[in-house]
Design a protein around this motif. Structure first.
Motif, PDB file in Angstrom:
ATOM      1  N   GLY A 118      -9.799 -53.893 -33.351  1.00  0.00           N
ATOM      2  CA  GLY A 118     -10.721 -54.903 -32.833  1.00  0.00           C
ATOM      3  C   GLY A 118     -10.183 -55.699 -31.681  1.00  0.00           C
ATOM      4  O   GLY A 118     -10.911 -56.485 -31.077  1.00  0.00           O
ATOM      5  N   ARG A 119      -8.921 -55.535 -31.355  1.00  0.00           N
ATOM      6  CA  ARG A 119      -8.308 -56.287 -30.261  1.00  0.00           C
ATOM      7  C   ARG A 119      -8.009 -55.420 -29.049  1.00  0.00           C
ATOM      8  O   ARG A 119      -7.766 -55.952 -27.965  1.00  0.00           O
ATOM      9  CB  ARG A 119      -7.005 -56.939 -30.747  1.00  0.00           C
ATOM     10  N   MET A 120      -7.955 -54.123 -29.220  1.00  0.00           N
ATOM     11  CA  MET A 120      -7.643 -53.198 -28.140  1.00  0.00           C
ATOM     12  C   MET A 120      -8.830 -52.273 -27.903  1.00  0.00           C
ATOM     13  O   MET A 120      -9.607 -52.009 -28.831  1.00  0.00           O
ATOM     14  CB  MET A 120      -6.396 -52.362 -28.500  1.00  0.00           C
ATOM     15  N   PRO A 121      -8.983 -51.754 -26.700  1.00  0.00           N
ATOM     16  CA  PRO A 121     -10.008 -50.718 -26.485  1.00  0.00           C
ATOM     17  C   PRO A 121      -9.766 -49.533 -27.407  1.00  0.00           C
ATOM     18  O   PRO A 121      -8.616 -49.188 -27.706  1.00  0.00           O
ATOM     19  CB  PRO A 121      -9.800 -50.334 -25.012  1.00  0.00           C
ATOM     20  N   LYS A 122     -10.842 -48.905 -27.867  1.00  0.00           N
ATOM     21  CA  LYS A 122     -10.720 -47.870 -28.889  1.00  0.00           C
ATOM     22  C   LYS A 122      -9.806 -46.724 -28.459  1.00  0.00           C
ATOM     23  O   LYS A 122      -8.995 -46.235 -29.240  1.00  0.00           O
ATOM     24  CB  LYS A 122     -12.104 -47.324 -29.239  1.00  0.00           C
ATOM     25  N   VAL A 123      -9.949 -46.289 -27.201  1.00  0.00           N
ATOM     26  CA  VAL A 123      -9.143 -45.156 -26.740  1.00  0.00           C
ATOM     27  C   VAL A 123      -7.670 -45.543 -26.682  1.00  0.00           C
ATOM     28  O   VAL A 123      -6.792 -44.784 -27.117  1.00  0.00           O
ATOM     29  CB  VAL A 123      -9.638 -44.670 -25.365  1.00  0.00           C
ATOM     30  N   LEU A 124      -7.383 -46.737 -26.165  1.00  0.00           N
ATOM     31  CA  LEU A 124      -5.995 -47.186 -26.095  1.00  0.00           C
ATOM     32  C   LEU A 124      -5.422 -47.359 -27.495  1.00  0.00           C
ATOM     33  O   LEU A 124      -4.260 -46.996 -27.763  1.00  0.00           O
ATOM     34  CB  LEU A 124      -5.921 -48.503 -25.321  1.00  0.00           C
ATOM     35  N   HIS A 125      -6.228 -47.890 -28.395  1.00  0.00           N
ATOM     36  CA  HIS A 125      -5.787 -48.044 -29.776  1.00  0.00           C
ATOM     37  C   HIS A 125      -5.494 -46.691 -30.415  1.00  0.00           C
ATOM     38  O   HIS A 125      -4.515 -46.528 -31.145  1.00  0.00           O
ATOM     39  CB  HIS A 125      -6.865 -48.788 -30.569  1.00  0.00           C
ATOM     40  N   LEU A 126      -6.336 -45.708 -30.133  1.00  0.00           N
ATOM     41  CA  LEU A 126      -6.100 -44.352 -30.638  1.00  0.00           C
ATOM     42  C   LEU A 126      -4.787 -43.800 -30.092  1.00  0.00           C
ATOM     43  O   LEU A 126      -4.014 -43.167 -30.827  1.00  0.00           O
ATOM     44  CB  LEU A 126      -7.267 -43.452 -30.251  1.00  0.00           C
ATOM     45  N   LEU A 127      -4.522 -44.033 -28.825  1.00  0.00           N
ATOM     46  CA  LEU A 127      -3.303 -43.493 -28.215  1.00  0.00           C
ATOM     47  C   LEU A 127      -2.049 -44.071 -28.860  1.00  0.00           C
ATOM     48  O   LEU A 127      -1.018 -43.400 -28.915  1.00  0.00           O
ATOM     49  CB  LEU A 127      -3.299 -43.784 -26.708  1.00  0.00           C
ATOM     50  N   THR A 128      -2.125 -45.314 -29.353  1.00  0.00           N
ATOM     51  CA  THR A 128      -0.948 -45.870 -30.023  1.00  0.00           C
ATOM     52  C   THR A 128      -0.600 -45.052 -31.256  1.00  0.00           C
ATOM     53  O   THR A 128       0.590 -44.852 -31.546  1.00  0.00           O
ATOM     54  CB  THR A 128      -1.181 -47.340 -30.428  1.00  0.00           C
ATOM     55  N   PHE A 129      -1.616 -44.562 -31.972  1.00  0.00           N
ATOM     56  CA  PHE A 129      -1.293 -43.762 -33.152  1.00  0.00           C
ATOM     57  C   PHE A 129      -0.869 -42.349 -32.775  1.00  0.00           C
ATOM     58  O   PHE A 129      -0.120 -41.714 -33.511  1.00  0.00           O
ATOM     59  CB  PHE A 129      -2.457 -43.712 -34.140  1.00  0.00           C
ATOM     60  N   TYR A 130      -1.354 -41.845 -31.640  1.00  0.00           N
ATOM     61  CA  TYR A 130      -0.837 -40.558 -31.167  1.00  0.00           C
ATOM     62  C   TYR A 130       0.668 -40.655 -30.936  1.00  0.00           C
ATOM     63  O   TYR A 130       1.420 -39.726 -31.254  1.00  0.00           O
ATOM     64  CB  TYR A 130      -1.541 -40.146 -29.872  1.00  0.00           C
ATOM     65  N   VAL A 131       1.105 -41.778 -30.376  1.00  0.00           N
ATOM     66  CA  VAL A 131       2.542 -41.978 -30.175  1.00  0.00           C
ATOM     67  C   VAL A 131       3.258 -41.998 -31.519  1.00  0.00           C
ATOM     68  O   VAL A 131       4.337 -41.418 -31.681  1.00  0.00           O
ATOM     69  CB  VAL A 131       2.806 -43.281 -29.394  1.00  0.00           C
ATOM     70  N   VAL A 132       2.655 -42.656 -32.519  1.00  0.00           N
ATOM     71  CA  VAL A 132       3.253 -42.707 -33.853  1.00  0.00           C
ATOM     72  C   VAL A 132       3.404 -41.306 -34.435  1.00  0.00           C
ATOM     73  O   VAL A 132       4.461 -40.944 -34.967  1.00  0.00           O
ATOM     74  CB  VAL A 132       2.395 -43.585 -34.804  1.00  0.00           C
ATOM     75  N   ALA A 133       2.337 -40.499 -34.323  1.00  0.00           N
ATOM     76  CA  ALA A 133       2.376 -39.149 -34.890  1.00  0.00           C
ATOM     77  C   ALA A 133       3.410 -38.274 -34.183  1.00  0.00           C
ATOM     78  O   ALA A 133       4.161 -37.535 -34.828  1.00  0.00           O
ATOM     79  CB  ALA A 133       0.989 -38.512 -34.800  1.00  0.00           C
ATOM     80  N   ILE A 134       3.438 -38.352 -32.855  1.00  0.00           N
ATOM     81  CA  ILE A 134       4.416 -37.561 -32.101  1.00  0.00           C
ATOM     82  C   ILE A 134       5.830 -38.040 -32.388  1.00  0.00           C
ATOM     83  O   ILE A 134       6.767 -37.241 -32.538  1.00  0.00           O
ATOM     84  CB  ILE A 134       4.103 -37.636 -30.588  1.00  0.00           C
ATOM     85  N   ALA A 135       5.992 -39.362 -32.500  1.00  0.00           N
ATOM     86  CA  ALA A 135       7.316 -39.909 -32.801  1.00  0.00           C
ATOM     87  C   ALA A 135       7.791 -39.489 -34.189  1.00  0.00           C
ATOM     88  O   ALA A 135       8.990 -39.262 -34.403  1.00  0.00           O
ATOM     89  CB  ALA A 135       7.291 -41.429 -32.695  1.00  0.00           C
TER      90      ALA A 135
END
Length: 415
Positions: A118-135
């Motif tokens: 709710g604080r970040m744009p949806k796409v940017l918020h999604l990308l944060t979890f992509y980083v988590v999964a790749i990490a």
């Protein structure tokens, strides 16, 4: 038991309990990324609720995995100082990189994902979890690189009482590590997939009203777990063939000639793996084939929309949730025990890697660490079971912003 036996027992117990968290974290991260991607692309609220529900379980499991991982790091300085002194440059470097990697990348972006709803744009918020999964995958790779050096030491020279790196590319492209990554990743998907399907089966047995929610969760879990089982078997077979061809004493192939050579080079000793190692491999393979055959039935019935009325099959799905966990622990144990009596295969015997401390001191650390790990496992799976039982009706992830704004809006309207 002597100091060496106690140290090995302590490391085996703590590593196995830590790996319970690792397997589920590693397998669930890509599934949650998939669910959130579906929500962002299709804008279906069902996928948002799926992401938040399974994300809550992921967060609890991840947090406890971090704690258990920190405790595990102490094992090397407390009980295995001979290893860290002798091979710290090769074994310790990937371990240190993984720790920094996990804390400064994986944990940071997971925090952004947790508090960014709710604080970040949806796409940017999604990308944060992509980083988590790749990490998460990157962290697993670095750990397996360190372990792969123990299995198949490459890229080093010995200078006095220490090992030095001469070919870093060989260390990071070690076949023992790459095959292990190829085996561990699908095994983790198998754990996460059948865990997701088992939780969904539990809710169907109790007549849940969230039929579309748990039908999709079960379908995703069964398909991912089923497909991952084939890759787990394939990379497992490839790993066994590589061991047979390169390190025969681990499985007993060509044992007489190799043992005679090792006795000549290293002196008398038991250079054979325990006799139960091949039996454990056969057991793991049997379990995998049971899943290959057995999972077809609920997949077919789920496609026809009849699985939620088959209580017997649903019961099997619930009661077999622990089986993939037990299987991956058994696989890790076989990998470690199969290398004995070496801690670095054909380079450093395990007996020379243990710290010069008394058996009483190691017994004390064994009791303390085992107690802590058992407490973590119990706390972790009680919390996870509580979230799983409550279902999507008690979502907390992403709800703080909405809860704080709603009363404010009401007060503004009254004024």
């Amino acid at each position: 038991m002597d100091a060496l036996t106690l140290a090995r027992l302590e490391f085996g117990l703590t590593t196995s309990m830590h790996f319970l968290f690792v397997a589920l974290t590693l397998g669930m991260a890509p599934l949650i990324a998939f669910l959130q991607t579906a929500w962002v692309v299709r804008k279906n609220p069902l996928f948002e609720r799926l992401t938040k529900f399974w994300g809550q379980i992921y967060i609890v499991n991840y947090g406890l995995g971090i704690i258990s991982g920190l405790l595990l790091e102490f094992q090397f300085s407390l009980n295995w100082s001979g290893l860290t002194h002798f091979a710290g440059e090769l074994f310790g470097a990937p371990m240190a990189m993984e720790t920094l990697y996990a804390f400064f990348i994986e944990s940071t972006f997971l925090g952004l994902w947790i508090f960014g709803w709710g604080r970040m744009p949806k796409v940017l918020h999604l990308l944060t979890f992509y980083v988590v999964a790749i990490a998460a995958i990157g962290s697993a790779y670095l750990i397996v690189v360190a372990n792969g050096f123990l299995q198949n030491p490459v890229g080093f020279v010995q200078e006095g009482e220490v090992l030095r790196v001469v070919d870093i590319a060989a260390v990071f492209s070690n076949p023992a590590a790459l095959l292990a990554v190829g085996h561990i990743l699908p095994a983790s998907f198998m754990v996460a997939g059948f865990f997701m399907a088992g939780v969904s089966a539990w809710h169907f047995r109790r007549g849940t009203g969230e039929v579309p929610f748990f039908r999709f969760s079960m379908r995703l879990g069964l398909v991912v777990g089923y497909v991952a089982t084939f890759f787990t078997i394939g990379f497992g077979d490839a790993s066994v063939l590589w061991v047979v061809n390169n390190q025969p004493t681990k499985l007993g192939a060509g044992a007489e000639q190799v043992v005679a050579q090792m006795v000549a080079e290293h002196g008398p000793g038991d250079y054979m793996a325990p006799t139960w190692v091949p039996l454990a491999l056969s057991l793991m393979l049997a379990v995998a084939y049971v899943y290959v055959i057995g999972a077809l039935v609920p997949i077919v019935m789920l496609g026809k929309g009849r699985i939620e009325r088959r209580r017997f099959l649903l019961g099997i799905g619930v009661w077999t949730i622990p089986v993939p966990f037990v299987t991956v622990i058994l696989g890790w144990t076989v990998r470690e025990i199969g290398r004995q009596p070496w801690i670095i295969y054909d380079v450093l015997p395990t007996s020379e890697a243990v710290s010069n401390v008394s058996a009483g001191s190691i017994l004390a650390s064994l009791v303390i660490f085992t107690t802590l790990y058992v407490a973590l496992v119990i706390i972790g799976y009680v919390l996870i079971a509580r979230i799983a039982r409550r279902g999507p009706e008690s979502l907390v992830l992403g709800s703080v912003l909405g809860e704080s704004e709603e009363p404010t809006a009401q007060l503004a309207g009254e004024r």
